[in-house]
Write a protein that holds these residues in place. Sequence first.
Motif, short mmCIF file in Angstrom:
data_model
loop_
_atom_site.label_atom_id
_atom_site.label_comp_id
_atom_site.label_asym_id
_atom_site.label_seq_id
_atom_site.Cartn_x
_atom_site.Cartn_y
_atom_site.Cartn_z
N UNK A 47 0.82 -1.22 0.00
CA UNK A 47 0.00 0.00 0.00
C UNK A 47 0.85 1.26 0.00
N UNK A 48 1.99 1.24 0.71
CA UNK A 48 2.81 2.46 0.79
C UNK A 48 3.97 2.43 -0.19
N UNK A 49 4.10 1.36 -0.98
CA UNK A 49 5.11 1.32 -2.03
C UNK A 49 6.50 0.94 -1.57
N UNK A 50 6.60 0.00 -0.61
CA UNK A 50 7.91 -0.45 -0.14
C UNK A 50 8.39 -1.61 -1.01
N UNK A 51 9.60 -1.49 -1.54
CA UNK A 51 10.22 -2.58 -2.28
C UNK A 51 10.34 -3.79 -1.35
N UNK A 52 9.97 -4.97 -1.85
CA UNK A 52 9.90 -6.13 -0.96
C UNK A 52 10.18 -7.43 -1.70
N UNK A 53 10.51 -8.45 -0.91
CA UNK A 53 10.63 -9.81 -1.41
C UNK A 53 9.26 -10.45 -1.29
N UNK A 54 8.74 -10.89 -2.40
CA UNK A 54 7.38 -11.44 -2.44
C UNK A 54 7.42 -12.93 -2.74
N UNK A 55 6.58 -13.67 -2.03
CA UNK A 55 6.42 -15.08 -2.33
C UNK A 55 5.09 -15.32 -3.03
N UNK A 56 4.98 -16.42 -3.74
CA UNK A 56 3.72 -16.77 -4.40
C UNK A 56 2.80 -17.38 -3.35
N UNK A 57 2.27 -16.52 -2.47
CA UNK A 57 1.67 -17.02 -1.24
C UNK A 57 0.33 -17.71 -1.45
N UNK A 58 -0.57 -17.12 -2.22
CA UNK A 58 -1.87 -17.75 -2.42
C UNK A 58 -1.70 -19.12 -3.08
N UNK A 59 -0.87 -19.17 -4.11
CA UNK A 59 -0.65 -20.43 -4.81
C UNK A 59 0.01 -21.47 -3.89
N UNK A 60 0.94 -21.02 -3.05
CA UNK A 60 1.60 -21.96 -2.14
C UNK A 60 0.63 -22.48 -1.09
N UNK A 61 -0.30 -21.61 -0.63
CA UNK A 61 -1.33 -22.07 0.29
C UNK A 61 -2.18 -23.16 -0.33
N UNK A 62 -2.53 -22.99 -1.61
CA UNK A 62 -3.33 -23.99 -2.31
C UNK A 62 -2.54 -25.28 -2.50
N UNK A 63 -1.25 -25.17 -2.85
CA UNK A 63 -0.43 -26.37 -3.04
C UNK A 63 -0.26 -27.13 -1.73
#
Length: 314
Positions: A265-281
């Motif tokens: 929301x505030x535009x912070x550069x971040x390391x992102x994981x494929x979280x929704x897909x990993x939850x489903x897997x």
Amino acid sequence: MIREVDVTSMSDVARAAGVSAATVSRALRGEPGVSEATRRYVTEVAKRMKYAIARDASSLAGGRRFAIAVLTGDVGRGDLLAGAEGALRQAGFDVLLYVLGDAGSRTGFFEEMPLGRRVDGVLALSIVLAEAESAALATLDVPVVRVDDGDLRSALRIAVGHLIGLGHRDIALVLADGVDESYDEVLVAEGLEIRPEWTLWSSPTVVGGEQVADALLDGDRLPTAVVSSNGEVALGVFMRLRRDGRAIPADISLVSLDDRDLTRAVGITAIEGAQREEGERAVAALLGSIRGDGGSSVHGLSARLVVRDSTGPA
């Protein structure tokens, strides 16, 4: 307990899906002998027809409770939790959510072990289990699937590489309480000078991040960049620096190793994981284990850098 809906029978679902009633029964109860594609199709047809299996009868017959315990230390992992919860409910399982975000709730949970015979499996999301805690879950004699945050060192290397590419050499490292100080080694391996006052620990909160920023502001000079292992801490650093009149990223660049709704929301550069897909897997793996297709397992979140407005040239 969920009861069969009188207006729709299992035979009705079988005719609509073009399969036998026995296949419908096995599919909705999660029993072996049905392909995953057929199981998903039959579940969708049953859902569309507002049909629900009589779970009390199935539980008596096969010991199935149709409930999964989801343990998490952090509800900020919204996408991961949403992916897992959605997949479980789609498969017809109830979700018992336990948020173990502080030492008191965590100790109480593992001492009391309130799950008893209430669940068919356990899903542990972004919570590092101690050996004794894993042993306690093992006494339930149900499958356990963990989704870890992934390798923090790998995420840190990605973040530091990004900052070095922008010309940064003075980088502060903010770690959540309890994280090993040896993560400094990642910076050393990249040829960076380590200043003790630029390695800080914080509670995993926005307030903790503000306190970290205060400590940096009180130093004899500021780093040109800050890397935080926690998203809420990164937000606290961001807010405090902005209140002090520091421009981000013109004065200080900021990277979070933990991407969240707030950091996005505030535009912070971040390391992102494929979280929704990993939850489903992870749910697919857990349901497979419940059906006898495998045992307990551990999954890690894949990581990628998402560059936003909080990083720029040194």
